[in-house]
Motif scaffolding. Structure first.
Motif, short mmCIF file in Angstrom:
data_model
loop_
_atom_site.label_atom_id
_atom_site.label_comp_id
_atom_site.label_asym_id
_atom_site.label_seq_id
_atom_site.Cartn_x
_atom_site.Cartn_y
_atom_site.Cartn_z
N PHE A 263 -0.11 -0.23 6.64
CA PHE A 263 -0.41 0.62 5.82
C PHE A 263 -1.70 1.46 6.27
CE2 PHE A 263 2.14 -2.24 3.48
CZ PHE A 263 3.26 -1.48 2.98
N THR A 264 -2.51 1.03 7.50
CA THR A 264 -3.60 1.39 7.73
C THR A 264 -3.18 3.02 8.03
OG1 THR A 264 -4.07 -0.59 8.68
CG2 THR A 264 -5.72 1.38 9.26
N MET A 265 -4.00 3.90 7.65
CA MET A 265 -3.86 5.45 7.84
C MET A 265 -4.60 5.81 9.26
SD MET A 265 -4.82 8.88 5.60
CE MET A 265 -3.72 8.17 4.39
N PRO A 266 -3.44 6.62 10.18
CA PRO A 266 -3.90 6.87 11.48
C PRO A 266 -4.92 7.82 11.62
CG PRO A 266 -1.39 7.13 11.19
CD PRO A 266 -2.07 6.79 9.81
N GLU A 267 -5.78 8.12 12.53
CA GLU A 267 -6.76 8.94 12.77
C GLU A 267 -6.43 10.26 12.94
OE1 GLU A 267 -9.39 7.26 15.70
OE2 GLU A 267 -9.67 5.39 14.80
N LEU A 274 2.49 12.63 9.38
CA LEU A 274 3.97 11.95 9.29
C LEU A 274 3.85 10.66 8.80
CD1 LEU A 274 4.42 12.99 13.21
CD2 LEU A 274 5.56 13.67 11.35
N TRP A 275 2.70 9.84 8.71
CA TRP A 275 2.22 8.47 8.09
C TRP A 275 2.66 8.75 6.58
CZ3 TRP A 275 -0.80 6.61 4.46
CH2 TRP A 275 -1.02 5.22 4.39
N VAL A 276 2.04 9.68 5.80
CA VAL A 276 2.34 10.00 4.42
C VAL A 276 3.82 10.16 4.17
CG1 VAL A 276 1.75 11.47 2.50
CG2 VAL A 276 -0.17 10.59 4.15
N LEU A 277 4.57 11.04 5.13
CA LEU A 277 5.83 11.52 4.95
C LEU A 277 6.72 10.11 4.99
CD1 LEU A 277 6.16 14.75 6.93
CD2 LEU A 277 6.57 14.45 4.42
N SER A 278 6.47 9.16 5.83
CA SER A 278 7.20 8.15 6.13
C SER A 278 6.88 7.04 5.25
CB SER A 278 6.94 7.75 7.54
OG SER A 278 5.73 7.51 8.20
N LEU A 279 5.83 6.97 4.28
CA LEU A 279 5.60 5.87 3.34
C LEU A 279 6.66 5.07 2.90
CD1 LEU A 279 2.31 6.74 1.67
CD2 LEU A 279 2.76 4.76 2.89
N PRO A 280 7.73 5.85 2.27
CA PRO A 280 8.64 5.04 1.55
C PRO A 280 9.42 4.38 2.48
CG PRO A 280 8.95 7.43 1.03
CD PRO A 280 7.84 7.38 1.95
N VAL A 281 9.85 4.73 3.89
CA VAL A 281 10.27 3.99 4.83
C VAL A 281 9.45 2.79 5.26
CG1 VAL A 281 11.07 3.94 7.37
CG2 VAL A 281 11.60 5.71 5.66
#
Length: 467
Positions: A263-267, A274-281
């Motif tokens: 759950f650490t957000m990339p820089e 892409l991280w926000v979009l893939s949060l459900p997965v």
């Protein structure tokens, strides 16, 4: 009857919508813009597969390799090939037991040559680092695959598969695994026996050993492996004892006892999107798959491996379903779809995993995964056939269609020879030149295959489903 024979002989080339659930739009709604939803789902499935591979599948593979003391090529040809080929195994069982369609000749041909040429092209073109290849792993896997292809051709030549035929396929794979178990001794013997042939290889492996920056490593690291001298192929690093997989997944300066949370957000900005979009997965995988990179779940690496393979299969199934609907909506002929989009769809995990490890400089693992996945696909054919002939329909053999046999065998064997020769001419390097040549050859092969399947060249009687 012509329609049935066409569908039975070409499972992937004639994927009819009955093999998948009904779409959630009518044909007219899809043409009016609903198809964009399907494209978005395809993109999301690709994102999901890459996330599973990066955060769960490859770390579990790393731990398996460490515990069993596997070199990168053996790990690539066994566990990585089995995990990333899970969709093919699921498809094989569905084809034999559920949809009652054959895993036909064209299925093997389209998917196998895609694996050999197109994934090799992706590894070469999408990686900036030049990967060094070793002679023995590639030779071993190519020979194993050639034998597997010959076995399948011999078995299906009479259009029937008996229990002893499928047992022979499983035996071939069993022998291959046994060879991999004693791979170290066999490779040392082969290298000593045929060292004049491998002079260019020895030179390249020496260059690679000189270039590896291994400063600042502590001997008490948890990623230390048992030393196994394998200087000839350069698979293990002689001075350090660390596996390439450990080096790549953690990086030279990132060896820590505890990994960052998923759950650490990339820089980077793009990665954040892409991280926000893939949060459900991310949440779904976090709840269902143990993260073996964390100390608490470290001993559950086999569960991580199996669960990630299950999720890879699920995401790939949805991906192929969406691609099929898109192909039907756009009016793409079934044969063209089977040779290109659907062959690529079931091999997406192989592509993602191979490119990931090739980017980290582990060319041997990438190539062993490419060829090893195809050898595993032979098991995909043998296992459901064996279960059906021995446990389900004990009296009757499985009916298959062997049309296009000569064309398929020639194509597969030529692609194996081409891959080996191209790597040799390229100086045992996996780079953009090898990738470009592989891509051109794949386009040529796909074009010829489509023309052959449509009956434009050759005397192939098979017609497309839509006909």
């Amino acid at each position: 009857s012509k329609l049935v024979s066409s569908r039975n002989s070409n499972e992937d080339l004639c994927v009819c919508s009955s093999e998948f659930p009904e779409g959630f739009f009518t044909v007219q709604e899809r043409k009016d813009g609903g198809i964009l939803i399907y494209f978005m789902i395809i993109f999301y499935m690709l994102l999901s597969v890459s996330f599973v591979c990066d955060d769960y599948f490859l770390p579990s593979l790393e731990l398996i390799s460490e515990r069993l003391g596997l070199s990168q090529d053996v790990a690539g040809a066994t566990f990585m090939a089995a995990g990333s080929s899970a969709p093919e195994l699921v498809t094989a069982f569905l084809g034999v037991f559920v949809t009652k369609g054959d895993i036909g000749v064209s299925t093997i041909m389209g998917s196998a040559v895609y694996n050999l040429l197109c994934i090799c092209a992706a590894c070469g073109l999408l990686t900036s680092a030049v990967g060094r290849l070793s002679c023995w792993p590639l030779f071993r896997d190519c020979v194993a695959y050639a034998i597997s292809v010959a076995a399948v051709i011999a078995i299906i030549s009479d259009n029937r598969v008996h229990w002893y035929d499928s047992a022979c396929l499983l035996l071939v794979y069993g022998v291959y695994v046994c060879v991999l178990c004693f791979d170290l001794k066999i490779s040392e013997y082969m290298m000593q026996r045929f060292s004049p042939c491998c002079s260019c290889l020895n030179k390249s492996s020496r260059e690679r050993d000189e270039q590896q920056p291994l400063v600042g490593w502590s001997d008490d690291s948890s990623l230390r492996l048992h030393r196994r001298s394998r200087a000839d192929s350069g698979i293990f690093q002689d001075d350090s004892g660390y596996s390439h997989l450990s080096l790549s997944l953690h990086g030279l300066n990132e060896i820590t006892d505890e990994q960052k949370s998923v759950f650490t957000m990339p820089e980077h900005d793009l990665k954040r999107i892409l991280w926000v979009l893939s949060l459900p997965v991310i949440v779904l995988l976090f709840l269902t798959v143990p993260d073996c990179r964390r100390r608490f779940w470290r001993k559950c690496y086999m569960i991580t491996f199996l669960m990630s393979a299950v999720w890879i299969s699920g995401f790939t199934y949805v991906l192929v379903w969406m691609v099929t609907v898109v192909g039907e909506t756009l009016g793409i002929p079934d044969t063209v779809m089977g040779m290109t989009l659907l062959a690529a769809g079931t091999s997406i995990p192989d592509t993602v995993v191979s490119v990931m490890v090739a980017r980290e400089g582990k060319a041997d693992m990438a190539m062993s995964n490419i060829v090893g996945s195809n050898v595993f696909d032979m098991l995909c054919l043998g296992l459901p056939w064996f279960i059906k002939t021995v446990f389900v329909d004990t009296g009757s053999p499985v009916e298959v269609n062997s049309s296009g046999l000569v064309f398929m065998s020639c194509t597969l064997l030529l692609s194996i020879v081409f891959l080996f020769v191209a790597v040799h001419i390229n100086g045992w390097k996996l780079d953009w030149k090898l990738g470009l040549v592989s891509l051109v050859c794949y386009v040529l092969f796909a074009t010829l295959s489509i023309l052959y399947e449509l009956g434009i060249i050759g005397n192939n009687p098979i017609r497309a489903c839509s006909d």
